[in-house]
Design an enzyme around this catalytic site. Structure first.
Site, PDB file in Angstrom:
ATOM      1  N   GLN A 141       0.460  -5.457   3.966  1.00 38.70           N
ATOM      2  CA  GLN A 141       1.197  -4.781   3.056  1.00 38.70           C
ATOM      3  C   GLN A 141       2.680  -4.453   3.404  1.00 38.70           C
ATOM      4  O   GLN A 141       3.090  -4.313   4.765  1.00 38.70           O
ATOM      5  CB  GLN A 141       0.512  -3.470   2.779  1.00 38.70           C
ATOM      6  CG  GLN A 141       0.789  -2.953   1.516  1.00 38.70           C
ATOM      7  CD  GLN A 141       1.566  -1.483   1.577  1.00 38.70           C
ATOM      8  OE1 GLN A 141       2.469  -1.493   2.437  1.00 38.70           O
ATOM      9  NE2 GLN A 141       1.120  -0.420   1.007  1.00 38.70           N
ATOM     10  N   HIS A 143       6.716  -2.916   2.091  1.00 35.66           N
ATOM     11  CA  HIS A 143       7.725  -2.000   1.363  1.00 35.66           C
ATOM     12  C   HIS A 143       8.719  -2.957   0.642  1.00 35.66           C
ATOM     13  O   HIS A 143       9.461  -3.830   1.570  1.00 35.66           O
ATOM     14  CB  HIS A 143       8.452  -1.187   1.978  1.00 35.66           C
ATOM     15  CG  HIS A 143       7.759   0.103   2.493  1.00 35.66           C
ATOM     16  ND1 HIS A 143       7.966   0.927   3.535  1.00 35.66           N
ATOM     17  CD2 HIS A 143       6.503   0.418   2.065  1.00 35.66           C
ATOM     18  CE1 HIS A 143       6.893   1.865   3.859  1.00 35.66           C
ATOM     19  NE2 HIS A 143       5.948   1.516   2.931  1.00 35.66           N
ATOM     20  N   GLU A 170       4.569  -2.617  -2.127  1.00 37.94           N
ATOM     21  CA  GLU A 170       4.871  -1.081  -2.607  1.00 37.94           C
ATOM     22  C   GLU A 170       6.469  -0.581  -2.745  1.00 37.94           C
ATOM     23  O   GLU A 170       7.326  -1.325  -1.776  1.00 37.94           O
ATOM     24  CB  GLU A 170       4.511  -0.039  -1.591  1.00 37.94           C
ATOM     25  CG  GLU A 170       4.616   1.287  -1.938  1.00 37.94           C
ATOM     26  CD  GLU A 170       4.243   2.225  -0.769  1.00 37.94           C
ATOM     27  OE1 GLU A 170       4.274   3.483  -0.970  1.00 37.94           O
ATOM     28  OE2 GLU A 170       3.868   1.765   0.510  1.00 37.94           O
ATOM     29  N   GLU A 221      -1.478   4.512  -3.621  1.00 35.13           N
ATOM     30  CA  GLU A 221      -2.038   5.207  -2.121  1.00 35.13           C
ATOM     31  C   GLU A 221      -1.002   6.246  -1.624  1.00 35.13           C
ATOM     32  O   GLU A 221      -1.429   6.711  -0.667  1.00 35.13           O
ATOM     33  CB  GLU A 221      -1.691   3.947  -1.073  1.00 35.13           C
ATOM     34  CG  GLU A 221      -0.128   3.644  -0.697  1.00 35.13           C
ATOM     35  CD  GLU A 221       0.009   2.717   0.386  1.00 35.13           C
ATOM     36  OE1 GLU A 221      -1.206   2.281   1.044  1.00 35.13           O
ATOM     37  OE2 GLU A 221       1.122   2.122   0.838  1.00 35.13           O
ATOM     38  N   GLN A 296      -4.846   5.198   3.727  1.00 33.30           N
ATOM     39  CA  GLN A 296      -3.733   4.803   4.393  1.00 33.30           C
ATOM     40  C   GLN A 296      -3.424   5.759   5.647  1.00 33.30           C
ATOM     41  O   GLN A 296      -3.092   6.943   5.259  1.00 33.30           O
ATOM     42  CB  GLN A 296      -2.556   4.696   3.550  1.00 33.30           C
ATOM     43  CG  GLN A 296      -1.248   4.453   4.168  1.00 33.30           C
ATOM     44  CD  GLN A 296      -0.002   4.608   3.600  1.00 33.30           C
ATOM     45  OE1 GLN A 296       1.136   3.943   3.543  1.00 33.30           O
ATOM     46  NE2 GLN A 296       0.095   5.555   2.616  1.00 33.30           N
ATOM     47  N   ASP A 335       4.193   1.898  10.070  1.00 32.58           N
ATOM     48  CA  ASP A 335       4.795   2.244   8.876  1.00 32.58           C
ATOM     49  C   ASP A 335       6.308   2.736   9.343  1.00 32.58           C
ATOM     50  O   ASP A 335       7.161   1.883   9.670  1.00 32.58           O
ATOM     51  CB  ASP A 335       4.347   3.279   8.004  1.00 32.58           C
ATOM     52  CG  ASP A 335       4.895   3.447   6.718  1.00 32.58           C
ATOM     53  OD1 ASP A 335       5.897   3.319   6.405  1.00 32.58           O
ATOM     54  OD2 ASP A 335       4.106   3.382   5.706  1.00 32.58           O
ATOM     55  N   SER A 362       0.995  -0.712   6.309  1.00 32.71           N
ATOM     56  CA  SER A 362       0.971  -0.141   5.205  1.00 32.71           C
ATOM     57  C   SER A 362       2.247  -0.057   4.812  1.00 32.71           C
ATOM     58  O   SER A 362       2.602   0.957   4.144  1.00 32.71           O
ATOM     59  CB  SER A 362       0.041   0.936   5.190  1.00 32.71           C
ATOM     60  OG  SER A 362       0.475   1.961   6.048  1.00 32.71           O
TER      61      SER A 362
END
Length: 553
Positions: A141, A143, A170, A221, A296, A335, A362
């Site tokens: 996943q 950003h 995201e 999330e 998450q 992250d 994430s």
């Protein structure tokens, strides 16, 4: 005299990081605090009357919620009576099926779970993750943000990220009122790159839910839960209010997972002298109890706190494993940036990268970190080639694919043109050809021309006032001649009706088929079992853009 050896060492990036010794009284301890409770459970007439050394009349709201909803009581007394080392061995032993282990781990109390995972070193935890991951195949996943909230850049970056293999994307905002534009841009741009990408816009919860109900997002999330009552009260929340919010998302066909992480309680001053991992276990039990399909976690935005104390990085892996033991989807963070050391940031990630999690990151920043509005990521757009080479080095599926410059330019250009046409059809502020070209070839917002922010914000507000929905986007895209993109956006909206991607760890293929823990569960049982790279996927991973074909020389 000063040692020149130590002068050199002091100048190394790692020594710019912050480190502290353990201080259990305030919660500055990653695992096994002397103040953590000892495991226990007592059930009378189907009700937990004692849990982890505390009588029911002394439960706080977190204890009450977990005891009422978060533990499978039918197996609880039997499971908690098993020796913790024996349970730890079951996690590692690939001869014991995951399904059998989950029946026990979902019946443990938080303190018992902590006692079990504390038996494992990081290599053993990684072995357990290989087996306990919910979905058969790992994924990733990212950003997609920028400091200017530029919608053309977001669309182009989202398209490239989809092309590179990210299954979820995201975004968030610098200016809150840009939220509708950012949500639309990432959704449409991602569908240009590859149909079936799930997208979200992380903003204040009421706005985020409203955007989802309009069909501008597919999942959420940023529903945060905490391990102590005072932190919940600071946020004007309770486990029950979070459970209600989870049901709001799910009832409208929006996939969602909760967010938590070691270190949040000590960072907010309410750790109650407990270890970071114990408090995180409570968060994960709340997540399970509230009915969320996933979590998450992995410290996320609090990463610097556990990373400063001994065993902190190990605790992050342990919290990922606990989520899996509770049969939750695990988006395992990797992250927020937390270190100046490249060696250390890779060491932090390799423990999820090697065994694979449902989402290894994430929040891999698909943009340069100066554009990351989530405070910067452990990995960013300048690391794409490194990630792909490590996949190739280790023969591991880390969720990404190598791409060529030509195909990337094509997909970025199309995404920018699609957003340009969509704005024109909806009567939104003009997107110029110069902006399209800049988004096609640019690296980040420093390469983008400025927009009229005042006019953009008026238009973003008007999108909400006009009551526009995903269906309006589909119609506008079709009118503009982009029937393929319109079909993909419509395909995402149809998923909201069927609800199949609400299953644990669900992602979508380019043909909108659901891949989840329900129809593709992890069945790892040792060598040559579980997820295996197909010949096609291995050929794709091997084909990095800098590899030379010796036959062509």
């Amino acid at each position: 005299m000063k040692s020149k050896r130590f002068e050199v060492l002091d100048a190394r990036p790692v020594n710019q990081d912050g480190f502290v010794t353990e201080w259990p009284e305030v919660g500055l301890i990653a695992m096994e605090s002397p103040n953590d409770p000892k495991p226990s459970i007592k059930i009378v007439a189907g009700k937990v009357v004692e849990m982890d050394g505390k009588k029911r009349e002394d439960f706080d709201m977190v204890d009450t919620f977990i005891a009422t909803y978060g533990i499978r009581l039918e197996d609880a007394e039997r499971a908690n009576a098993i020796d913790s080392n024996e349970l730890a061995r079951m996690l590692v032993d690939f001869n014991v099926p995951r399904a059998e282990v989950v029946k026990l781990t979902t019946a443990l109390t938080p303190a018992k779970m902590i006692e079990v995972v504390s038996q494992l070193n990081v290599v053993e935890m990684m072995t357990a993750v290989s087996k306990m991951r919910a979905r058969l195949s790992p994924a990733n996943q990212c950003h997609v943000t920028n400091v200017k909230d530029n919608p053309i850049q977001i669309a182009a970056d989202a398209a490239e990220a989809a092309l590179r293999g990210f299954a979820e994307q995201e975004t968030t905002v610098g200016i809150v009122r840009y939220a509708p534009f950012n949500a639309i841009s990432i959704m449409v741009g991602a569908q240009v790159g590859r149909p079936g990408i799930l997208t979200q816009c992380a903003v204040e919860e009421a706005t985020e839910l409203a955007l989802g109900m309009r069909g501008f997002t597919a999942y959420a999330e940023t529903v945060s839960v905490y391990g102590t009552e005072p932190v919940f009260m600071d946020g004007d929340d309770t486990p029950w209010s979070k459970g209600f919010l989870a049901s709001c998302y799910a009832s409208r066909g929006l996939k969602m997972r909760f967010t938590s992480g070691t270190g949040s309680e000590v960072q907010m001053g309410y750790a109650e002298g407990k270890s970071m991992l114990y408090l995180e276990a409570r968060c994960l039990y709340i997540t399970k109890a509230a009915g969320s399909q996933g979590t998450q976690n992995g410290s996320v935005s609090c990463c610097g706190v556990p990373a400063a104390v001994p065993s902190g990085i190990r605790a992050m892996l342990a919290e990922n494993l606990i989520g899996m033991c509770l049969d939750l989807e695990c988006a395992s963070s990797n992250d927020q940036t937390f270190t100046h050391s490249d060696l250390r940031r890779i060491a932090r990630s390799i423990m999820q990268f090697a065994p694979g999690t449902d989402f290894i990151c994430s929040g891999y920043s698909a943009v340069p970190n100066y554009d990351n509005m989530f405070a910067g990521s452990n990995w960013d757009a300048e690391d794409f080639d490194d990630w792909c080479v490590i996949q190739r080095d280790l023969k591991i599926d880390g969720g990404l694919r190598p791409v060529s410059e030509d195909e990337t330019v094509v997909v970025r250009n199309k995404a920018a043109k699609v957003i340009q046409a969509l704005y024109r059809e909806l009567g939104l502020p003009e997107i110029t050809d110069a902006e399209v070209e800049a988004a096609t070839y640019g690296h980040g917002s420093k390469d983008m021309p400025d927009r009229n922010v005042v006019e953009d914000l008026k238009a973003a507000d008007n999108v909400l006032k006009r009551g526009l929905t995903g269906i309006d986007l589909v119609k506008a895209l079709a009118r503009a001649g982009y029937e393929d993109v319109a079909g993909s956006v419509f395909g995402m909206l149809k998923q909201r009706v069927s609800g199949d991607y609400l299953h644990t760890a669900a992602i979508l293929t380019k043909d909108f088929n659901v891949v989840s823990a329900v129809n593709y569960p992890n069945d790892y049982r040792g060598p040559s079992t579980g997820y295996q790279l197909s010949d096609e996927r291995w050929a794709e991973i091997k084909n990095i853009r800098k590899a030379i074909d010796p036959e062509s020389i």
